[in-house]
Design a protein around this motif. Structure first.
Motif, short mmCIF file in Angstrom:
data_model
loop_
_atom_site.label_atom_id
_atom_site.label_comp_id
_atom_site.label_asym_id
_atom_site.label_seq_id
_atom_site.Cartn_x
_atom_site.Cartn_y
_atom_site.Cartn_z
N LEU A 129 -182.11 27.80 -6.25
CA LEU A 129 -180.77 27.43 -5.77
C LEU A 129 -180.34 26.04 -6.22
O LEU A 129 -179.16 25.82 -6.52
CB LEU A 129 -180.74 27.52 -4.23
CG LEU A 129 -180.77 28.92 -3.63
CD1 LEU A 129 -181.02 28.85 -2.13
CD2 LEU A 129 -179.46 29.65 -3.91
N LYS A 247 -176.05 32.23 -14.11
CA LYS A 247 -176.31 31.17 -13.13
C LYS A 247 -175.86 31.53 -11.71
O LYS A 247 -176.62 31.34 -10.76
CB LYS A 247 -175.65 29.87 -13.59
CG LYS A 247 -176.35 29.24 -14.80
CD LYS A 247 -175.72 27.92 -15.19
CE LYS A 247 -176.47 27.31 -16.38
NZ LYS A 247 -175.85 26.03 -16.81
N ARG A 251 -178.30 32.16 -8.27
CA ARG A 251 -178.14 31.61 -6.91
C ARG A 251 -178.13 32.72 -5.87
O ARG A 251 -178.71 32.58 -4.79
CB ARG A 251 -176.85 30.79 -6.84
CG ARG A 251 -176.90 29.53 -7.70
CD ARG A 251 -175.73 28.61 -7.41
NE ARG A 251 -175.76 27.43 -8.28
CZ ARG A 251 -175.09 27.33 -9.42
NH1 ARG A 251 -174.31 28.33 -9.81
NH2 ARG A 251 -175.18 26.24 -10.16
N GLY A 254 -181.55 33.71 -5.38
CA GLY A 254 -182.23 32.69 -4.57
C GLY A 254 -182.01 32.93 -3.09
O GLY A 254 -182.94 32.81 -2.28
#
Length: 271
Positions: A129, A247, A251, A254
């Motif tokens: 994260l 990306k 996250r 995550g």
């Protein structure tokens, strides 16, 4: 095991392998971080929720890493991205740590291993994260003293998580000035160094109440099905990664990993 249960187990493993392959190709995450909890919930749901089930999940996950790491290192090496001097220097310590990890894991029961997995997975989730590849604490890899401490730790913790070396190796190398793509390539080699000795050792671990067709702590159907599916679906994940920005998805993963880790801790602590 009756035919219906066997079919259900096969179906679950097909889905697990497919998802693990796509995530590996799309996000660059090691399959183990997905496979260990997936194996646990699948086997437990089929009624094999014994006190040593987590040993089977860890060992089987590590067995798949042998194949995926060979494939990954070969691919990265063709592009000249593997830092072989780092790999050679870190290999002995990583192997020692991995074997110690098996010795420790074989003496622990599922709740304890769940606590370990959940705690470290939370740290990995926060890394996914918040970690930025440009962060750096040194411009070269640790020397003999630092390497003597960190390399066994990488092997030891990876075995207790059932994962390859990426989750620990990539941030260590990135923080010490290794370019991120070279860190990822070299960490794939860490995975092979971790998985081979640990799986050999896990084959001699006696697990009571293991799922059928388990040798030592390695479940053969899970190994074979997952390897077949990740081989098919990992290229799809790579294509998706090139078609979109991974990306934000990293996250999201995550956050997902954080929830999985917290649920593992809840099951371990509350029963």
């Amino acid at each position: 095991m009756d035919i219906a249960t066997l079919a259900l187990m096969g179906g679950l493993l097909l889905v697990i392998g497919a998802v693990a392959g796509i995530l590996a190709g799309l996000l660059g995450v090691g399959g183990g971080i997905v496979l260990v909890p997936a194996f646990y919930y699948a086997f437990a749901g089929l009624g094999y929720d014994g006190p040593e089930l987590m040993q089977v999940c860890l060992a089987t996950s590590l067995s798949t890493i042998i194949v995926t790491s060979i494939r990954s290192v070969s691919s990265h090496n063709k592009k000249g991205a593997v830092e072989w001097p780092i790999l050679r220097a870190w290999a002995p310590g990583i192997m020692i740590g991995a074997v110690i990890g098996v010795l420790v894991a074989s003496g622990l029961r599922t709740p304890t291993l769940q606590v370990i997995f959940g705690t470290i997975a939370i740290l990995v989730a926060f890394y996914m994260l918040f970690f930025k590849s440009e962060w750096q604490i040194a411009d070269r890899m640790p020397g003999l003293i630092g390497r003597s401490i960190l390399s066994p730790l990488v092997g030891f913790l990876s075995v207790l998580m059932g994962i390859g070396g990426g989750s620990f190796g990539v941030p260590i190398m990135s923080l010490h000035g290794v370019a991120i793509h070279r860190a990822v390539a070299t960490a794939a080699g860490f995975g092979l160094i971790i998985a081979v000795p640990s799986v050999i050792a896990f084959l001699f671990v006696d697990v009571a109440g293991a799922p059928p067709y388990t040798i030592g702590a390695v479940n053969l159907p899970a190994f074979l099905v997952v390897i077949a599916m990740t081989t098919l679906t990992a290229p799809l994940g790579v294509k998706l990664a090139h078609a979109m920005d991974p990306k934000p998805l990293k996250r999201v993963f995550g956050v997902f990993l954080l929830l999985v880790a917290l649920n593992m801790l809840r099951k371990a602590l509350m029963g």
